[in-house]
Design an enzyme around this catalytic site. Structure first.
Site, PDB file in Angstrom:
ATOM      1  N   HIS A  64      -6.346  11.253  12.356  1.00 38.26           N
ATOM      2  CA  HIS A  64      -6.154   9.927  11.932  1.00 38.26           C
ATOM      3  C   HIS A  64      -7.304   9.706  11.184  1.00 38.26           C
ATOM      4  O   HIS A  64      -8.379  10.058  11.266  1.00 38.26           O
ATOM      5  CB  HIS A  64      -6.207   9.429  13.709  1.00 38.26           C
ATOM      6  CG  HIS A  64      -4.893   9.260  14.190  1.00 38.26           C
ATOM      7  ND1 HIS A  64      -4.982   9.380  15.529  1.00 38.26           N
ATOM      8  CD2 HIS A  64      -3.590   9.621  13.966  1.00 38.26           C
ATOM      9  CE1 HIS A  64      -3.548   9.599  15.971  1.00 38.26           C
ATOM     10  NE2 HIS A  64      -3.020   9.845  15.134  1.00 38.26           N
ATOM     11  N   LEU A  72      -8.930   6.188   8.378  1.00 36.64           N
ATOM     12  CA  LEU A  72      -9.109   4.999   7.843  1.00 36.64           C
ATOM     13  C   LEU A  72      -9.899   5.054   6.324  1.00 36.64           C
ATOM     14  O   LEU A  72     -10.859   5.625   6.539  1.00 36.64           O
ATOM     15  CB  LEU A  72     -10.013   3.902   8.529  1.00 36.64           C
ATOM     16  CG  LEU A  72     -10.771   2.596   7.961  1.00 36.64           C
ATOM     17  CD1 LEU A  72      -9.857   1.786   7.529  1.00 36.64           C
ATOM     18  CD2 LEU A  72     -11.607   1.951   9.185  1.00 36.64           C
ATOM     19  N   SER A  75      -3.005   8.026  -1.664  1.00 34.70           N
ATOM     20  CA  SER A  75      -1.436   7.911  -1.014  1.00 34.70           C
ATOM     21  C   SER A  75      -0.674   7.523  -2.210  1.00 34.70           C
ATOM     22  O   SER A  75      -1.082   7.142  -3.262  1.00 34.70           O
ATOM     23  CB  SER A  75      -1.896   6.773  -0.059  1.00 34.70           C
ATOM     24  OG  SER A  75      -2.922   7.089   0.862  1.00 34.70           O
ATOM     25  N   HIS A 132       6.564  11.885   5.313  1.00 32.29           N
ATOM     26  CA  HIS A 132       5.657  11.108   5.920  1.00 32.29           C
ATOM     27  C   HIS A 132       4.209  11.343   5.379  1.00 32.29           C
ATOM     28  O   HIS A 132       3.372  10.798   5.746  1.00 32.29           O
ATOM     29  CB  HIS A 132       5.792  11.234   7.432  1.00 32.29           C
ATOM     30  CG  HIS A 132       4.912  12.276   7.997  1.00 32.29           C
ATOM     31  ND1 HIS A 132       5.130  13.680   7.834  1.00 32.29           N
ATOM     32  CD2 HIS A 132       4.077  12.445   9.082  1.00 32.29           C
ATOM     33  CE1 HIS A 132       4.425  14.087   8.397  1.00 32.29           C
ATOM     34  NE2 HIS A 132       3.714  13.534   9.187  1.00 32.29           N
ATOM     35  N   LYS A 155     -13.080   9.512   9.403  1.00 33.38           N
ATOM     36  CA  LYS A 155     -12.274  10.444  10.232  1.00 33.38           C
ATOM     37  C   LYS A 155     -12.541  10.148  11.536  1.00 33.38           C
ATOM     38  O   LYS A 155     -14.045  10.164  12.015  1.00 33.38           O
ATOM     39  CB  LYS A 155     -12.621  11.784   9.743  1.00 33.38           C
ATOM     40  CG  LYS A 155     -11.715  12.194   8.375  1.00 33.38           C
ATOM     41  CD  LYS A 155     -10.435  12.488   9.165  1.00 33.38           C
ATOM     42  CE  LYS A 155      -9.311  13.121   8.262  1.00 33.38           C
ATOM     43  NZ  LYS A 155      -8.020  13.090   8.601  1.00 33.38           N
TER      44      LYS A 155
END
Lengths: 138, 459
Positions: B182, B184, B363, B382, B458
């Site tokens: 996960h 940001l 991305s 994904h 992270k």
């Protein structure tokens, strides 16, 4: 020597665990989880928890047992220092864990182990006693 | 196998895939009752447990099954992209300050607890209302809801189906990033492939954007685990033979199947509330770091997608309309232009699809296509997908300063846990360009824009 080794799984954590007896194997599996999760040197055995689980087979029993072991930290924020398996047969297990509540000033969380999976789980007799393989979601 | 398996890949990707057990997992899924057409895998496929990661499978609502293992532990793990009014040059000198502010302000890391502790009744409201709950409580705006799959709330969520253990784990984790993969990320729009669609989505070159990747935290894990334990017993009772117990399942129409779907909807809604709050705090952190107000920052949600979910959808199979339970395990919905599930603003473009790459690479923004409806039940990849195990990644990063390496590439990284950066090194993942080119080339979705990372938190 540690009673467990990592085996490679692409996304997650695979553990191969050994024990001289079935009791030892299950206790070592619980130890492995907390040995990876935290620095056990900083955890003291101040409290006792009783763990009772059932299962349909040895594999099922091991997974249900590890579910309870993981919930100690994931649900109750409690760290396991040592564990003794008191009674075990193919369908049920009774164990006694000693440890203490997680304290962020005292303890360190090295690695999160989120869940135990059924994928390729295995418990078998080995030449030296007992062996198991389990994959965890991390 | 009841149906054939299809793996979307390039030669290069297929070589790496053949080395692990994921192709076998595609075959295992093909044995499940009620599977329709194909057992599918996207080019980011890798070895999971039960389903492969990157797996897509659809089951007839009549006679087909739903499997918690086909959704995964992190129910509605997903990502969202928000753009801002900031330009690359404005933030370049401030990057250290920005990354620090994000790290301080947005809860992240192992077992991270949030700024919020929910009462049981409030937590249950989160489970029912999803992102709407977050908006009602001052996190973001109503307009955000349109830019999420299902408006950020799956219907049919009933907290009665969720255990006390799951509620306990969820009470103080809403609005937390978590650990592992996960993240940001602060990103810059680097390249536009489709000018018209990009302009509708409000994306332009040089713009500063934020990508958030998180899920339903401990609550989702507990829901999956509770239902796995239950359904492992259930399959024995109803006599379904499984090649892997992690594929434990129930017929969709059975009480057990319905109860899982109800609980899954709760966890999915929790995840949407979670990402909505994370975005709100990200905005606050950026404002603080740059000394500006929300108007000047101009943060706007582009879209929010799920990666791990089972949804009841209508699809045309062999010319016949069917109601299916589509499992996407590490795969993204990619509905085409004109699809009735899309809000007005995406009717012409198709559904936005967000594909995060490995740490610090960047991305892609894609859009769904008609072809994905025909070929993959409206699904695409994904992410990059792991290629090295975590243990191998740690070995490969021994003696290196990953943080320094990332800095040399122009990405400032901060992480709550010591080991995370080593596990998440770029070479642990497949080449995101290669993965995206496969889905673009196969027509499963279309490239719109590519973003480059400049800052990364992270867990």
């Amino acid at each position: 020597m540690k009673p467990y080794t990592n085996f490679n799984h692409t996304a997650d954590l695979g553990l191969a665990i050994t024990g001289a007896s079935e009791e030892k194997l299950f206790a070592n599996a619980a130890f492995a989880v907390f040995d990876i999760l935290t620095d056990l040197g900083r955890v003291e055995p101040r409290e006792t928890r009783r763990i009772l689980v059932e299962g349909d087979s040895r594999e099922d029993l091991l997974i249900n047992f590890l579910r309870e072991i993981l919930y100690l930290y994931n649900g109750e924020r409690w760290l396991l220092k040592e564990i003794r398996v008191i009674k075990i047969d193919q369908k049920a297990l009774e164990a006694e864990a000693r440890g203490e509540p997680f304290d962020e000033h005292k303890h360190e969380i090295c690695k999160e182990i989120k869940a135990v999976t059924y994928h390729q789980a295995e418990v078998r007799k080995s030449p030296d006693g007992w062996a198991a393989r389990v994959i965890f979601d991390v | 196998m009841r149906v054939p398996g299809i793996i979307y890949a390039s030669d290069k990707l297929m070589k790496a895939m053949g080395k692990d057990e994921s192709p076998k997992q595609v075959a295992n899924v093909a044995q499940l009752p009620g599977i329709v057409k194909h057992s599918l895998a996207m080019p980011d496929m890798h070895w999971g447990y039960g389903f492969p990661i990157g797996g897509v499978a659809a089951f007839d609502i009549d006679g087909g099954i739903v499997s918690p293992g086909g959704v995964g532990y992190d129910i509605n793990c997903g990502c969202r992209l928000a753009v801002t009014s900031l330009r690359r040059d404005e933030i370049r000198p401030q990057m250290a300050k920005i990354v620090n502010a994000l790290f301080q302000h947005v809860p992240s890391g192992v077992g991270s607890r949030g700024a919020l502790k929910l009462s049981r009744s409030e937590e249950k409201r989160v489970l029912v209302e999803g992102a709407r709950w977050a908006v009602k409580n001052g996190y973001g705006s109503r307009g955000d809801l349109e830019s999420m799959e299902d408006g950020g709330c799956l219907p049919g969520a009933d907290p009665e189906a969720v255990s006390e253990r799951a509620l306990e784990r969820g009470k103080d984790q809403v609005g937390t990033l978590g650990s592992g993969n996960h993240f940001l990320e602060v990103e810059i729009v680097e390249e536009i492939f489709d000018r018209d669609v990009a302009s509708v989505l409000g994306i332009e070159v040089g713009q500063v954007a934020v990508m958030i990747h998180s899920g339903s935290r401990g609550l989702g894990h507990q829901v999956c685990d509770d239902y796995l334990a239950k359904l492992v017993k259930h399959v024995d009772k109803i006599g379904i033979k499984l090649p892997d117990r992690q594929l434990a399942c129930a017929y969709i129409q059975s009480p057990e199947g319905q109860q899982y779907l109800t609980a899954m909807a709760c966890a999915a809604n929790y995840a949407w509330a979670n990402r909505q709050m994370l975005m709100h705090w990200t905005g606050e952190a950026l404002e603080k770091a740059l000394g500006m107000g929300p108007r000047e920052l101009g943060m706007r949600l582009v879209y929010d997608v799920c990666h791990n979910i089972a949804k009841i959808e209508e699809h045309i199979v062999d010319g016949k309309k069917m109601t299916l339970c589509v499992h996407r395990k590490g795969a993204t919905r990619a509905f085409p232009p004109g699809h009735p599930a899309l809000p007005q603003k995406f009717r012409k473009t198709g559904q936005p699809v967000l594909i995060p790459g490995d740490m610090g690479t960047g991305s892609y923004v894609l859009v769904g296509t008609e072809k994905s409806m025909e070929m993959t039940f409206g699904s695409t990849c994904h992410g990059a997908g792991r290629v090295l195990s975590r243990a191998a990644a740690i070995k490969a990063s021994k003696g290196r300063s990953i943080r320094r390496e990332m800095e040399d590439r122009g990405v400032l990284v901060m992480s709550a846990a010591k080991g995370t950066l080593a596990e998440e090194i770029p070479e642990a993942y497949k080449d995101i360009d290669e993965v995206v080119n496969v889905v673009h080339g196969a027509g499963l979705s279309r490239k719109v824009a590519r973003l480059r990372a400049v800052g990364c938190i992270k867990g």
